[in-house]
Write a protein that holds these residues in place. Structure first.
Motif, PDB file in Angstrom:
ATOM      1  N   PRO A   1       0.830  -1.203   0.000  1.00  0.00           N
ATOM      2  CA  PRO A   1       0.000   0.000   0.000  1.00  0.00           C
ATOM      3  C   PRO A   1       0.869   1.260   0.000  1.00  0.00           C
ATOM      4  CG  PRO A   1       0.142  -0.908   2.207  1.00  0.00           C
ATOM      5  CD  PRO A   1       0.909  -1.826   1.313  1.00  0.00           C
ATOM      6  N   LEU A   2       0.244   2.401  -0.320  1.00  0.00           N
ATOM      7  CA  LEU A   2       0.932   3.681  -0.180  1.00  0.00           C
ATOM      8  C   LEU A   2       0.938   4.053   1.295  1.00  0.00           C
ATOM      9  CD1 LEU A   2      -0.415   5.863  -3.143  1.00  0.00           C
ATOM     10  CD2 LEU A   2       1.801   4.705  -2.936  1.00  0.00           C
ATOM     11  N   VAL A   3       2.104   4.406   1.804  1.00  0.00           N
ATOM     12  CA  VAL A   3       2.242   4.783   3.221  1.00  0.00           C
ATOM     13  C   VAL A   3       3.010   6.097   3.298  1.00  0.00           C
ATOM     14  CG1 VAL A   3       2.274   2.345   3.956  1.00  0.00           C
ATOM     15  CG2 VAL A   3       4.436   3.540   3.523  1.00  0.00           C
ATOM     16  N   SER A   4       2.978   6.713   4.485  1.00  0.00           N
ATOM     17  CA  SER A   4       3.763   7.934   4.651  1.00  0.00           C
ATOM     18  C   SER A   4       5.240   7.553   4.691  1.00  0.00           C
ATOM     19  CB  SER A   4       3.376   8.655   5.941  1.00  0.00           C
ATOM     20  OG  SER A   4       3.934   7.985   7.056  1.00  0.00           O
ATOM     21  N   MET A   5       6.085   8.475   4.285  1.00  0.00           N
ATOM     22  CA  MET A   5       7.517   8.179   4.342  1.00  0.00           C
ATOM     23  C   MET A   5       7.983   8.099   5.790  1.00  0.00           C
ATOM     24  SD  MET A   5      10.640   9.843   2.225  1.00  0.00           S
ATOM     25  CE  MET A   5      10.978  11.313   3.196  1.00  0.00           C
TER      26      MET A   5
END
Ligand code: G3H
Ligand code: 13P
Ligand code: NA
Ligand code: ZN
Length: 319
Positions: free
Chosen positions: A1-5
Motif C-alpha cells: 500500500p501507499l504509506v507515509s515516508m
C-alpha cells in the motif's frame, strides 16, 4: 500500500538500516524498482522531481505509482516529491496524492539565489503545517549541494556549502521536519569527484555531530549515486562519451547509515544502467526498432542496480 515516508523511516531507524529513494519518470522505472523490491523484500521510496512531473504529466506519474501499490499489496511504498522548490509545488503534490514532500528551501525558486536561513525556516514550516494536517511527511534541506542547485555538478559555482550543525539543529527544531537533507560534500549527477575518493571525502564528522544533537530527525543524503566504473564502461563501450568520474563509495553511505542516515537518494546510477543497456542493443543489433527490444533490458539493468543498493543499504528483508 501507499504509506507515509515517516512510517518507513521510523521503521528504518528502529532496524538500523537505510532506505534508497529512487527517481521515477516513466513506467519502466517504477517497474524496475518494484522488480527489485519484490526480489529483495524491501520497502520502497519512489520519488518524482518537478521535471519528472512535467515529463510524465502529473496524473500518468501518480497512476503508475498507484498501480505499483495496487499490484504489490505486501510492499509499503512512499510516494515522494523530490526537490519541491515552493509551497505551491508541495501543495500540488499533496493534492495529487503524494505521501511525502521535500521542501528544498535552501535556494529560491529560481534554483540560483541562496535564501536566508529565516526564509528557509518560514517556507518549510508552512509546508510542515500544511502537510502534517494531511498525514504527509516532510523533508527539509539545510546547506547547499552542488549539482541540481548549481546546474554544473562537481567544480561548483561557489553556492554550495557544507551544513552548519548549529543551523541544522535550529532548523529542525523550528520547522518540525520529519527528515532533514544535509550537505556533506556530495553533488548531483555523474561528475561528483575527479579522482578516486579516499575515506575522508565526505564530511562525516558534520553528519555525526548533527545526528548526536538531533537523534530523532531522519537524515537524508542527496547525490548518493556511486557512479560505478562498470556502468560508465558499458555506456562508453557502446558509443557513449562519459568523462572518467567517481561517485560516493557505498562504504561511505553505510557509515552514514550507522550515524542516522535513513534516506539515500539515487538517480544517476539508474540513468547510467538504462542508457548502457539501450546503447548495447543499438550497437549490437542496429536492425532492431521495436522499443520493447531495448526497454526490456534497460528495465532489467535498472532493477539490478536498485536490488544491489537495497541490499547494501540494509532495507532488504524489511518490507
Ligand atoms: O535531484 C535530482 C534528481 O536526479 C532528479 O533530476 O530534476 O533532472 O529529474 P531531474
Ligand atoms: P544522484 O545524482 O547522485 O543520483 O542524486 C540523486 C538525488 O539526490 C535526487 O534528489
Ligand atoms: Na537544495
Ligand atoms: Zn537531490
Amino acid at each position: 500500500p501507499l504509506v507515509s515516508m515517516r512510517q518507513l523511516l521510523d521503521e528504518a531507524a528502529k532496524g538500523g538500516y537505510g532506505v534508497g529513494a529512487f527517481n521515477v519518470n516513466d513506467m519502466e522505472q517504477i517497474q524496475a524498482i518494484m522488480m527489485a523490491a519484490k526480489e529483495t523484500n524491501s520497502p520502497v521510496i519512489a520519488q518524482a522531481s518537478r521535471g519528472a512531473r512535467k515529463f510524465a504529466e502529473d496524473l500518468y506519474l501518480f497512476k503508475l505509482i498507484e498501480a505499483a501499490a495496487e499490484l504489490n499489496p505486501d510492499i509499503p511504498i512512499a510516494m515522494h516529491q523530490d526537490h519541491g522548490n515552493s509551497f505551491e509545488t508541495c501543495k500540488s503534490a499533496i493534492a495529487l496524492g503524494f505521501t511525502s514532500v521535500m521542501m528544498d528551501g535552501s535556494l529560491k525558486e529560481d534554483g540560483k539565489t541562496p535564501t536566508t536561513f529565516e526564509e528557509n525556516v518560514e517556507v518549510t514550516r508552512r509546508v510542515v503545517d500544511y502537510a502534517h494536517e494531511r498525514g504527509v511527511t516532510v523533508e527539509g534541506e539545510i546547506g547547499v549541494l552542488g549539482g541540481v542547485e548549481d546546474g554544473h555538478g562537481a567544480g561548483g559555482t561557489g553556492l554550495e556549502h557544507i551544513t552548519d550543525p548549529d543551523q541544522a539543529v535550529e532548523f529542525a527544531e523550528r520547522t518540525g521536519v520529519d527528515a532533514l537533507a544535509i550537505a556533506i560534500g556530495t553533488s548531483h549527477g555523474a561528475y561528483k569527484f575527479t579522482k578516486k575518493p579516499d575515506g575522508s571525502v565526505l564530511k562525516m564528522d558534520v553528519l555525526i555531530q548533527i545526528h548526536k544533537r538531533l537523534p530523532h530527525t531522519h537524515l537524508v543524503m542527496h547525490g548518493s549515486s556511486s557512479v560505478p566504473k562498470d556502468l560508465q564502461d558499458i555506456v562508453n563501450q557502446y558509443g557513449g562519451h562519459l568523462k572518467q568520474t567517481w561517485g560516493v563509495p557505498v562504504e561511505e553511505i553505510q557509515l552514514g547509515i550507522k550515524n542516522g542516515v535513513r534516506k539515500i537518494n539515487v538517480d544517476t546510477d539508474n540513468r547510467l544502467a538504462i542508457t548502457g543497456a539501450i546503447r548495447k542493443v543499438f550497437a549490437e543489433t542496429p536492425e532492431k526498432f521495436d522499443p520493447r527490444d531495448y526497454l526490456t533490458p534497460a528495465r532489467a539493468a535498472m532493477a539490478k542496480v536498485v536490488a544491489q543498493r537495497m541490499r547494501e543499504f540494509g532495507q532488504a528483508g524489511h518490507a
